[in-house]
Design a protein around this motif. Structure first.
Motif, short mmCIF file in Angstrom:
data_model
loop_
_atom_site.label_atom_id
_atom_site.label_comp_id
_atom_site.label_asym_id
_atom_site.label_seq_id
_atom_site.Cartn_x
_atom_site.Cartn_y
_atom_site.Cartn_z
N GLY A 129 -39.93 13.67 14.10
CA GLY A 129 -38.86 14.47 13.50
C GLY A 129 -38.92 14.47 12.00
O GLY A 129 -38.79 15.53 11.36
N TYR A 132 -41.87 16.47 10.69
CA TYR A 132 -41.62 17.91 10.81
C TYR A 132 -40.54 18.38 9.84
O TYR A 132 -40.56 19.53 9.37
CB TYR A 132 -41.18 18.21 12.25
CG TYR A 132 -41.55 19.58 12.77
CD1 TYR A 132 -42.34 19.72 13.89
CD2 TYR A 132 -41.08 20.73 12.16
CE1 TYR A 132 -42.67 20.97 14.40
CE2 TYR A 132 -41.41 21.99 12.65
CZ TYR A 132 -42.20 22.11 13.77
OH TYR A 132 -42.52 23.34 14.24
N HIS A 247 -36.98 18.28 18.83
CA HIS A 247 -35.95 19.31 18.69
C HIS A 247 -36.13 20.43 19.72
O HIS A 247 -35.18 21.17 20.00
CB HIS A 247 -35.95 19.88 17.27
CG HIS A 247 -37.19 20.62 16.90
ND1 HIS A 247 -38.44 20.07 16.92
CD2 HIS A 247 -37.38 21.90 16.46
CE1 HIS A 247 -39.34 20.94 16.52
NE2 HIS A 247 -38.72 22.07 16.25
N LEU A 335 -33.96 19.66 14.18
CA LEU A 335 -34.61 18.36 14.04
C LEU A 335 -33.59 17.26 13.72
O LEU A 335 -33.67 16.15 14.25
CB LEU A 335 -35.67 18.42 12.94
CG LEU A 335 -36.94 19.20 13.31
CD1 LEU A 335 -37.72 19.57 12.05
CD2 LEU A 335 -37.81 18.37 14.24
N VAL A 339 -33.07 13.89 15.98
CA VAL A 339 -33.22 12.56 15.41
C VAL A 339 -31.89 11.82 15.40
O VAL A 339 -31.82 10.62 15.69
CB VAL A 339 -33.82 12.64 13.99
CG1 VAL A 339 -33.87 11.26 13.34
CG2 VAL A 339 -35.22 13.24 14.04
#
Length: 494
Positions: A129, A132, A247, A335, A339
Motif C-alpha cells: 500500500g 503504491y 485496495h 489505498l 492500509v
C-alpha cells in the motif's frame, strides 16, 4: 491567465470530493460501514468505484509517458492492468467475497488458522500500500507543477489532506461515492480533450503533422532475450498482481454476495477497457507535434497547449488537470482505506476502539508515504506502480490462488512462500528505486522481478505445504466448501 484553468480545476475537484464524501457520511454509522460499507454496494456503483480507484497516476499520466518513451510495446501495461481483472473474476472474486473476511490478513487467518500468517500478510499489505501510495503523491506534485507552476511539495500536501478528511469522515461507505464520481470525471477529462485535439490535428494535416510507423516500433529493452524476458515478466506482474493489491481486494468484500462480485468484475473490465483506449491517442498526437520524451510523465498535461495554443489549450489543460487530480485522490483514498483497515485490526485497536482506531490508522497510512514522496522525489510514477504489482503478484497471488483452490496448503508453506516471494521482489524494488548500478541480465532481473519471483513463491508454498502436510488445518475442507458454494445453497441444511 494560463494558470487559471488549472487552479479552477484543482479547486473544483477538491470541493466536489469533499462535498460527496461529506454527503456519504450520512450513511456511515457503524464500524462495518467504515471497513466494507456493510457489504451492501451494488455491482454498477461498485464497478465505477473500483475503476475510479484503480485508474491511478500510473494510468492517467504514466501509461502515456511510457508509450511516448518506449513505443507500442508498453501497451502491455494497460492491457495487463485490465486483463488482471479477468484473472481476478475467474479465480478469486466470488470465493473471496464468500469468505466473509474484511481484509486479506482476515482471509489468510481464517483459511489457515494461523496468527503468524496474518502478521506476515499485514506487513505485506502495508508495504504494498505504501509503495503504491508514494507515486500518487509524486504524481500530484508533477501535475500542479506542470499545470499551475506550484512547487512540487504542494500537490502531495493537498492530496494528503483531502484523503485524510474523506477517509476519516466516512470510511469505505463515503469513499465509494467519491470514487464512482471520479471514474467518470477521469474518463471525461481524457475523452473530451482527445476528441478536440484530434479535430485540430485533422485540420493541421496539410502542414505535415503525422505519425510514422517507426515511431511505434521502439523495443522494450535492447532487443533479443533481454527484451523478451522483460515483456513476459511485465505481463506476469500485471496479470497476476491485480488480485494482490490491497485496495482492489478490499472492494470485493463490499459486494452483497459472490454473484455480485463477479458481475462487478465484469463491469470493471468494460470500464477499464474504455479508458485505456485513450492514452495511445495522446501519444500519437505527442509524437506528431514533437512532445519532449524526457518529460514523458507530463505529456497528457502539456499536450493540449502544444496542439492548440491559446484559450482552447488552456481550457483543455484545466480539464485534464481535473482528471489527473481526481486520479490521485481516488487511488490514494482506496489505498488509505485498505492500509487503515489492516492497521486498525492489528495495531491501533489494541489501544483505541472502533472508529477512533480507524481514524488514527488512517493518519499513519497517509503520512508515511506522503513523507517518502516529499523526501524522495523523482522515482518515476509508472515504474514504482509496476514494481508494486510485481510484489503483489509474488506474495498475495500465490496465497489467494492456492488458498482458494488447493486444500493442502498449510500455514508453514504459506509463510515460507510469502517470505521468499516478498523478500525477492522487495529486494529488487529497493535496488531498482535506489538506482544501484548493474549490467546485463542482473539489471533486467531486478527491474522486472515477477518472472522469477512469482514461480519461486508458488513453488515454495507448494513445497513447504507438502513437507508439513500433517499440519494442514482441520477445517480446510469445510472452509473451501464455503468458498465455492453459492449463497443460495443452505450449507447447514444440506
Amino acid at each position: 491567465m494560463s494558470e487559471v484553468p488549472g487552479l479552477v480545476a484543482v479547486a473544483v475537484v477538491t470541493v466536489a470530493t469533499l462535498a460527496i464524501g461529506t454527503w456519504g457520511l450520512r450513511f456511515s454509522r457503524t464500524t462495518s460501514d467504515f471497513f466494507v460499507a456493510s457489504r451492501s454496494v451494488r455491482p454498477r456503483l461498485n464497478a465505477s468505484a473500483i475503476a475510479g480507484e484503480y485508474l491511478s497516476a500510473a494510468s492517467f499520466l504514466g501509461a502515456a509517458g511510457l508509450l511516448l518513451t518506449f513505443g507500442a510495446d508498453m501497451l502491455w501495461y494497460p492491457v495487463g492492468w485490465t486483463a488482471g481483472y479477468l484473472v481476478l473474476m475467474v479465480l478469486v472474486a466470488a470465493p473471496l467475497r464468500r469468505s466473509g473476511a474484511y481484509t486479506l490478513p482476515d482471509f489468510a487467518e481464517a483459511r489457515l488458522d494461523s496468527r503468524r500468517v496474518r502478521q506476515v500478510c499485514s506487513l505485506l499489505v502495508v508495504a504494498i500500500g505504501w509503495l503504491y501510495l508514494a507515486p500518487q503523491f509524486e504524481g500530484a506534485g508533477l501535475t500542479l507543477a506542470a499545470a499551475i507552476g506550484a512547487p512540487r511539495w504542494v500537490g502531495p500536501l493537498v492530496v494528503g489532506l483531502v484523503v485524510l478528511v474523506n477517509v476519516g469522515s466516512g470510511g469505505m461507505r463515503s469513499i465509494t461515492f467519491v470514487q464512482a464520481f471520479q471514474y467518470w470525471l477521469k474518463l471525461t477529462a481524457l475523452l473530451v480533450p482527445a476528441a478536440v485535439l484530434l479535430v485540430v490535428w485533422a485540420g493541421d494535416g496539410a502542414s505535415g503533422q503525422s505519425v510514422t510507423a517507426d515511431d511505434w516500433s521502439l523495443p522494450v529493452g535492447d532487443g533479443g532475450g533481454l527484451g523478451l524476458y522483460t515483456t513476459y515478466s511485465l505481463i506476469l506482474a500485471t496479470f497476476l498482481g491485480t488480485m494482490g493489491l490491497p485496495h482492489v481486494v478490499v472492494r470485493f468484500y463490499t459486494n452483497p454476495d459472490g454473484r455480485a462480485a463477479r458481475r462487478t468484475t465484469l463491469a470493471v473490465l468494460a470500464l477499464l477497457g474504455a479508458f485505456y483506449l485513450l492514452p495511445p491517442i495522446y501519444v500519437a498526437l505527442g509524437r506528431a507535434y514533437g512532445a519532449d520524451p524526457t518529460a514523458a510523465d507530463t505529456l497528457v498535461l502539456e499536450l493540449p497547449r502544444l496542439v492548440a495554443p491559446g484559450v482552447v489549450g488552456d481550457v483543455l489543460t484545466g480539464l485534464v488537470t481535473a482528471g489527473a487530480f481526481a486520479a490521485f485522490l481516488s487511488t490514494a483514498s482506496g489505498l488509505a482505506i485498505a492500509v487503515s483497515g489492516v492497521l486498525t485490526q492489528d495495531v491501533t485497536s489494541r489501544r483505541l476502539a472502533g472508529i477512533t482506531a480507524f481514524r488514527v490508522a488512517g493518519v499513519v497510512a497517509v503520512l508515511v508515504p506522503l513523507s517518502a514522496a516529499l523526501l524522495l522525489p523523482d522515482f518515476g510514477v509508472a515504474r514504482a506502480v509496476g514494481l508494486a504489482f510485481a510484489v503483489a503478484a509474488s506474495t498475495f497471488c500465490p496465497l489467494l490462488v492456492l488458498g482458494i483452490w488447493w486444500r493442502r496448503l498449510t500455514a508453514a508453506g504459506a509463510v515460507a512462500g510469502l517470505l521468499v516471494g516478498g523478500a525477492g521482489s522487495m529486494a529488487a524494488v529497493a535496488l531498482t528505486l535506489a538506482d544501484v548500478t548493474t549490467r546485463g541480465w542482473v539489471d533486467v532481473l531486478l527491474a522486472q522481478p515477477a518472472a522469477w519471483s512469482v514461480p519461486l513463491a508458488f513453488a515454495t508454498m507448494v513445497g513447504g505445504s507438502l513437507l508439513t502436510a500433517r499440519r494442514a488445518p482441520a477445517h480446510a475442507h469445510r472452509f473451501m466448501v464455503r468458498l465455492h458454494t453459492p449463497e443460495t445453497v443452505d450449507l447447514d441444511r444440506s
